[in-house]
Design a protein around this motif. Structure first.
Motif, PDB file in Angstrom:
ATOM      1  N   VAL A  59      -4.273  -4.485   0.772  1.00 50.28           N
ATOM      2  CA  VAL A  59      -4.722  -5.518  -0.156  1.00 50.28           C
ATOM      3  C   VAL A  59      -5.139  -4.901  -1.493  1.00 50.28           C
ATOM      4  O   VAL A  59      -5.778  -3.858  -1.552  1.00 50.28           O
ATOM      5  CB  VAL A  59      -5.884  -6.325   0.469  1.00 50.28           C
ATOM      6  CG1 VAL A  59      -7.076  -5.439   0.781  1.00 50.28           C
ATOM      7  CG2 VAL A  59      -6.302  -7.468  -0.440  1.00 50.28           C
ATOM      8  N   LYS A  60      -4.745  -5.583  -2.597  1.00 54.02           N
ATOM      9  CA  LYS A  60      -5.058  -5.083  -3.944  1.00 54.02           C
ATOM     10  C   LYS A  60      -6.052  -5.979  -4.682  1.00 54.02           C
ATOM     11  O   LYS A  60      -6.395  -5.708  -5.833  1.00 54.02           O
ATOM     12  CB  LYS A  60      -3.764  -4.985  -4.773  1.00 54.02           C
ATOM     13  CG  LYS A  60      -2.750  -3.999  -4.209  1.00 54.02           C
ATOM     14  CD  LYS A  60      -3.285  -2.573  -4.224  1.00 54.02           C
ATOM     15  CE  LYS A  60      -2.211  -1.554  -3.850  1.00 54.02           C
ATOM     16  NZ  LYS A  60      -1.767  -1.685  -2.447  1.00 54.02           N
ATOM     17  N   ASP A  65     -10.409  -0.869  -1.824  1.00 52.02           N
ATOM     18  CA  ASP A  65     -11.063   0.200  -1.060  1.00 52.02           C
ATOM     19  C   ASP A  65     -11.575  -0.267   0.299  1.00 52.02           C
ATOM     20  O   ASP A  65     -12.344   0.440   0.948  1.00 52.02           O
ATOM     21  CB  ASP A  65     -12.232   0.828  -1.851  1.00 52.02           C
ATOM     22  CG  ASP A  65     -11.777   1.391  -3.176  1.00 52.02           C
ATOM     23  OD1 ASP A  65     -10.683   1.987  -3.225  1.00 52.02           O
ATOM     24  OD2 ASP A  65     -12.508   1.237  -4.175  1.00 52.02           O
ATOM     25  N   SER A  66     -11.166  -1.469   0.725  1.00 51.57           N
ATOM     26  CA  SER A  66     -11.531  -1.944   2.063  1.00 51.57           C
ATOM     27  C   SER A  66     -10.600  -1.312   3.095  1.00 51.57           C
ATOM     28  O   SER A  66      -9.429  -1.050   2.818  1.00 51.57           O
ATOM     29  CB  SER A  66     -11.434  -3.464   2.141  1.00 51.57           C
ATOM     30  OG  SER A  66     -12.370  -4.081   1.284  1.00 51.57           O
ATOM     31  N   LEU A  74     -11.278  -6.692   7.204  1.00 53.33           N
ATOM     32  CA  LEU A  74     -11.439  -5.605   6.250  1.00 53.33           C
ATOM     33  C   LEU A  74     -12.921  -5.284   6.115  1.00 53.33           C
ATOM     34  O   LEU A  74     -13.758  -6.190   6.024  1.00 53.33           O
ATOM     35  CB  LEU A  74     -10.868  -6.000   4.887  1.00 53.33           C
ATOM     36  CG  LEU A  74      -9.360  -6.246   4.845  1.00 53.33           C
ATOM     37  CD1 LEU A  74      -8.961  -6.840   3.490  1.00 53.33           C
ATOM     38  CD2 LEU A  74      -8.594  -4.967   5.096  1.00 53.33           C
ATOM     39  N   THR A  75     -13.235  -4.021   6.132  1.00 57.25           N
ATOM     40  CA  THR A  75     -14.622  -3.581   5.977  1.00 57.25           C
ATOM     41  C   THR A  75     -14.699  -2.519   4.885  1.00 57.25           C
ATOM     42  O   THR A  75     -13.722  -1.817   4.612  1.00 57.25           O
ATOM     43  CB  THR A  75     -15.165  -2.987   7.286  1.00 57.25           C
ATOM     44  OG1 THR A  75     -14.331  -1.880   7.683  1.00 57.25           O
ATOM     45  CG2 THR A  75     -15.164  -4.024   8.398  1.00 57.25           C
ATOM     46  N   GLU A  86      -2.847 -10.124  -2.681  1.00 57.98           N
ATOM     47  CA  GLU A  86      -2.052  -9.194  -3.497  1.00 57.98           C
ATOM     48  C   GLU A  86      -1.504  -8.033  -2.668  1.00 57.98           C
ATOM     49  O   GLU A  86      -1.535  -6.879  -3.077  1.00 57.98           O
ATOM     50  CB  GLU A  86      -2.875  -8.678  -4.685  1.00 57.98           C
ATOM     51  CG  GLU A  86      -3.330  -9.784  -5.623  1.00 57.98           C
ATOM     52  CD  GLU A  86      -4.175  -9.262  -6.774  1.00 57.98           C
ATOM     53  OE1 GLU A  86      -3.974  -8.110  -7.189  1.00 57.98           O
ATOM     54  OE2 GLU A  86      -5.040 -10.016  -7.255  1.00 57.98           O
ATOM     55  N   ILE A  87      -0.989  -8.389  -1.495  1.00 61.75           N
ATOM     56  CA  ILE A  87      -0.262  -7.427  -0.670  1.00 61.75           C
ATOM     57  C   ILE A  87       1.204  -7.495  -1.082  1.00 61.75           C
ATOM     58  O   ILE A  87       1.761  -8.579  -1.216  1.00 61.75           O
ATOM     59  CB  ILE A  87      -0.411  -7.757   0.829  1.00 61.75           C
ATOM     60  CG1 ILE A  87      -1.885  -7.671   1.248  1.00 61.75           C
ATOM     61  CG2 ILE A  87       0.433  -6.808   1.675  1.00 61.75           C
ATOM     62  CD1 ILE A  87      -2.136  -8.108   2.689  1.00 61.75           C
TER      63      ILE A  87
END
Length: 229
Positions: free
Chosen positions: A45-46, A52-53, A91-92, A203-204
């Protein structure tokens, strides 16, 4: 739901009783277990707030299902499993205990199963089995939630039918208790090719596949043991 399950079990009981009387072994029962699942490339993901997740590898669910199989040989059987469970991803961010973004999908999987018994099928002994087959999955409900925002329905962004492959091992104790460990990997993308949730919101990149996967550790019971005994 309970009435449907009871009706199916009753119908299988009647069929199994008839087949067992003709020396045609039909096994059937229920399963419940822990499912750990995920979606590949979710970590690509962007979106600015999610940069940064990391894509978590731990996403537990409870799965339940029914199974039936016909042993046409001492070493081989074929059957069908129907599994209700969840999948998705989360996502973390490092140093943050809260989930940055999560996807929750409730789904129904239909699984034609081929089982091989390397040591044979002796009724009075434990039975080891190897499982392989395709998996056909249909999402029932789906939602997504970003941290501190309300969850939203995303089912329209998902493919309504997915194909995968699975494999696993099982062991049936002489009294009918089953222990199984299986893994599955989807060959179809979770998101539709034109999904704006994937390409615009998260935004993948469009060329990044989003395949589902899971591991499933389950306990079950073979009700045919009650008929045999």
């Amino acid at each position: 739901m309970k009435k449907t399950v009871l009706a199916l079990v009753s119908a299988l009981t009647i069929l199994a009783t008839s087949l067992q009387a003709q020396d045609m072994p039909l096994n059937f029962g229920i399963k419940v277990g822990l499912v750990n699942s995920g979606i590949t490339n979710l970590g690509e993901v962007k979106k600015a707030t999610l940069k940064d997740s990391k894509n978590s590898m731990f996403r537990p669910w409870v799965g339940t299902g029914l199974f039936a199989e016909y042993a046409f040989h001492d070493y081989v059987s074929a059957g069908l499993d129907v599994l209700y469970a969840g999948t998705g991803g989360k996502l973390t961010k490092e140093g943050d205990s809260n989930t940055a973004y999560s996807i929750d999908i409730h789904q129904l999987s239909t699984i034609p199963v081929l089982k091989v018994y390397p040591m044979g099928c002796e009724e009075d002994e434990g039975i080891l089995s190897i499982h392989v087959g395709p998996e056909f999955t249909f999402p029932l409900t789906a939602s997504a939630k970003e941290k501190e925002q309300d969850s939203k329905d995303i089912k329209e962004h998902l493919n309504s039918f997915r194909v995968g492959l699975f494999g696993g091992l099982g062991y049936e104790f002489p009294f009918g208790l089953l222990l199984e460990l299986r893994g599955s990997y989807g060959l179809s993308d979770v998101f539709k090719k034109d999904s704006k949730l994937k390409t615009e919101e998260l935004e993948i990149a469009a060329d990044k596949s989003t395949n589902s996967w899971y591991t499933n550790l389950s306990l079950g019971y073979n009700f045919a043991k009650l008929i045999i005994e």
